[in-house]
Design an enzyme around this catalytic site. Structure first.
Site, PDB file in Angstrom:
ATOM      1  N   ASP A 196       0.849  -1.187   0.000  1.00 52.14           N
ATOM      2  CA  ASP A 196       0.000   0.000   0.000  1.00 52.14           C
ATOM      3  C   ASP A 196       0.888   1.241   0.000  1.00 52.14           C
ATOM      4  O   ASP A 196       1.670   1.459   0.938  1.00 52.14           O
ATOM      5  CB  ASP A 196      -0.913  -0.013   1.231  1.00 52.14           C
ATOM      6  CG  ASP A 196      -2.036   1.008   1.135  1.00 52.14           C
ATOM      7  OD1 ASP A 196      -2.181   1.647   0.080  1.00 52.14           O
ATOM      8  OD2 ASP A 196      -2.769   1.156   2.128  1.00 52.14           O
ATOM      9  N   ASP A 246      -2.795   2.549  -6.146  1.00 56.04           N
ATOM     10  CA  ASP A 246      -1.806   2.635  -5.064  1.00 56.04           C
ATOM     11  C   ASP A 246      -1.750   1.429  -4.144  1.00 56.04           C
ATOM     12  O   ASP A 246      -1.070   1.476  -3.107  1.00 56.04           O
ATOM     13  CB  ASP A 246      -2.046   3.895  -4.233  1.00 56.04           C
ATOM     14  CG  ASP A 246      -3.436   3.943  -3.606  1.00 56.04           C
ATOM     15  OD1 ASP A 246      -4.295   3.109  -3.968  1.00 56.04           O
ATOM     16  OD2 ASP A 246      -3.669   4.819  -2.762  1.00 56.04           O
ATOM     17  N   GLU A 247      -2.418   0.337  -4.465  1.00 55.27           N
ATOM     18  CA  GLU A 247      -2.321  -0.845  -3.606  1.00 55.27           C
ATOM     19  C   GLU A 247      -2.569  -2.112  -4.410  1.00 55.27           C
ATOM     20  O   GLU A 247      -3.251  -2.101  -5.428  1.00 55.27           O
ATOM     21  CB  GLU A 247      -3.265  -0.754  -2.407  1.00 55.27           C
ATOM     22  CG  GLU A 247      -4.732  -0.743  -2.762  1.00 55.27           C
ATOM     23  CD  GLU A 247      -5.623  -0.813  -1.525  1.00 55.27           C
ATOM     24  OE1 GLU A 247      -5.318  -1.588  -0.595  1.00 55.27           O
ATOM     25  OE2 GLU A 247      -6.624  -0.081  -1.500  1.00 55.27           O
TER      26      GLU A 247
END
Length: 372
Positions: A26, A121-122
């Site tokens: 993350d 983003d993860e």
């Protein structure tokens, strides 16, 4: 709650299948961190990505400096400015974020092809059976974080465990720029002490209902008969029982297809006033469109869901030939859909869902994300 840095699995050659090793990676305040990386004047400042200081739009991302004021993503920019008058607002640069995300994706894929992106983003990675880094998922996670920083100058946090739920929870324990590991031996005590709000898949409404049942922790949830949970929550009840026992067999999927994205809310008190209903509908719309943009999708269809005080419910939809370019562009149709809905009873829930999805690359015009 604590978690160790011990690797969660040790290969046992006597077992038919090795213990799964899952990493949840993350990025830390991704959009805001990219902006601070590219503009040194923004570093250390309370930064909002999205909207404007006059309160238009919603927060796409918040730097860690502004989070101490209670500012979070999907919050209205008006509220963000109220909480932190010194906030600096910058326009999102989604083309840059997608480019950086692709760099990060390539680093992940250099380790394993079992990568399941959740957003820009993860992502989850299944590193079971990989022999690099001595076969240690913990060393792999730290290698990923170091490679990401070397190539992008951005920080990432990681969670390591033997299933997706625990890996995702672990990645949040030592944020920002940290790592946490939950081993099979630690899992029972960790889950038992975990507030039910921290379980992936249990939202605010479900948590409230569980509290009403006297269920506050993983231990409480585990002690609740599965029949009781199924009676209250249907099929989800069995899933809640499984995760309370640490059982999450969901595989890491290398491709993720979204059929719809939505957001809904149940009111504390039933609402009949049109202006109040529209304000709530627009709030859910902002949240739904924010999720849509995070998943790099555009939508041709919008659906309004209404649940009445007697628990009956209806949906109303509208489809456009071209995708909705912004949350605000949907307001006209949401007004029309509400006007077309029966108003014979007070309303207890509203929801907004986008469907008939397409990717950003499939359209030639750049969308006006967040109404900017």
């Amino acid at each position: 709650m604590t978690a160790s840095n011990k690797d969660p699995t040790v290969t046992d050659t006597t077992e038919a299948k090795p213990q799964r090793k899952i990493i949840h990676l993350d990025m830390d305040a991704f959009y805001a961190s990219v902006e601070q990386r590219d503009n040194p004047q923004l570093r250390g400042k309370p930064l909002v990505v999205g909207g404007d200081p006059n309160g238009r739009g919603v927060v796409a991302a918040a730097s860690y400096e502004i989070r101490k004021f209670g500012v979070r993503s999907a919050m209205s920019c008006y509220e963000a400015k109220r909480r932190c008058p010194e906030a600096i607002f910058v326009r999102p640069r989604f083309d840059v974020y997608r480019s950086v995300s692709q760099q990060i994706r390539e680093i992940m894929l250099s380790l394993t092809d079992k990568v399941e992106p959740l957003s820009l983003d993860e992502a989850y990675l299944d590193v079971t059976g990989i022999q690099e880094h001595h076969g240690s998922a913990t060393l792999m996670a730290n290698w990923l974080r170091a490679q990401i920083y070397e190539k992008t100058q951005l920080r990432a946090s990681a969670g390591v465990s033997f299933n997706k739920m625990l890996a995702k929870i672990a990645s949040d324990i030592n944020k920002p720029n940290g790592i946490a590991v939950i081993t099979p031996e630690q899992a029972p005590d960790f889950i038992a002490s975990l507030p039910i709000e921290r379980f992936h898949g249990i939202g605010k409404a479900t948590a409230k209902r569980l509290h009403e049942m006297g269920i506050y922790t993983g231990a409480d949830l585990k002690a609740t008969p599965v029949d009781t949970l199924e009676f209250e929550f249907g099929k989800r009840g069995r899933f809640y029982s499984q995760i309370a026992h640490g059982n999450d067999t969901r595989p890491v999927k290398s491709e993720r297809k979204y059929k719809s994205v939505g957001s809904e809310t149940t009111f504390r008190d039933n609402i009949s006033d049109t202006d109040s209903l529209l304000a709530q509908i627009y709030e859910q719309n902002a949240d739904a469109f924010y999720q849509l943009s995070k998943k790099e999708r555009l939508a041709h269809t919008i659906t309004l869901k209404i649940k009445y005080s007697d628990f009956s419910q209806i949906t109303r939809s509208h489809t456009l030939h071209t995708p909705f370019p912004s949350a605000e562009s949907a307001h006209y149709w949401l007004q029309k859909l509400l006007a077309d809905a029966p108003r014979h009873l007070p309303i207890r829930l509203v929801g907004v869902t986008y469907s008939n999805l397409t990717t950003l690359e499939d359209v030639s015009v750049q969308p006006d994300l967040f109404g900017l």
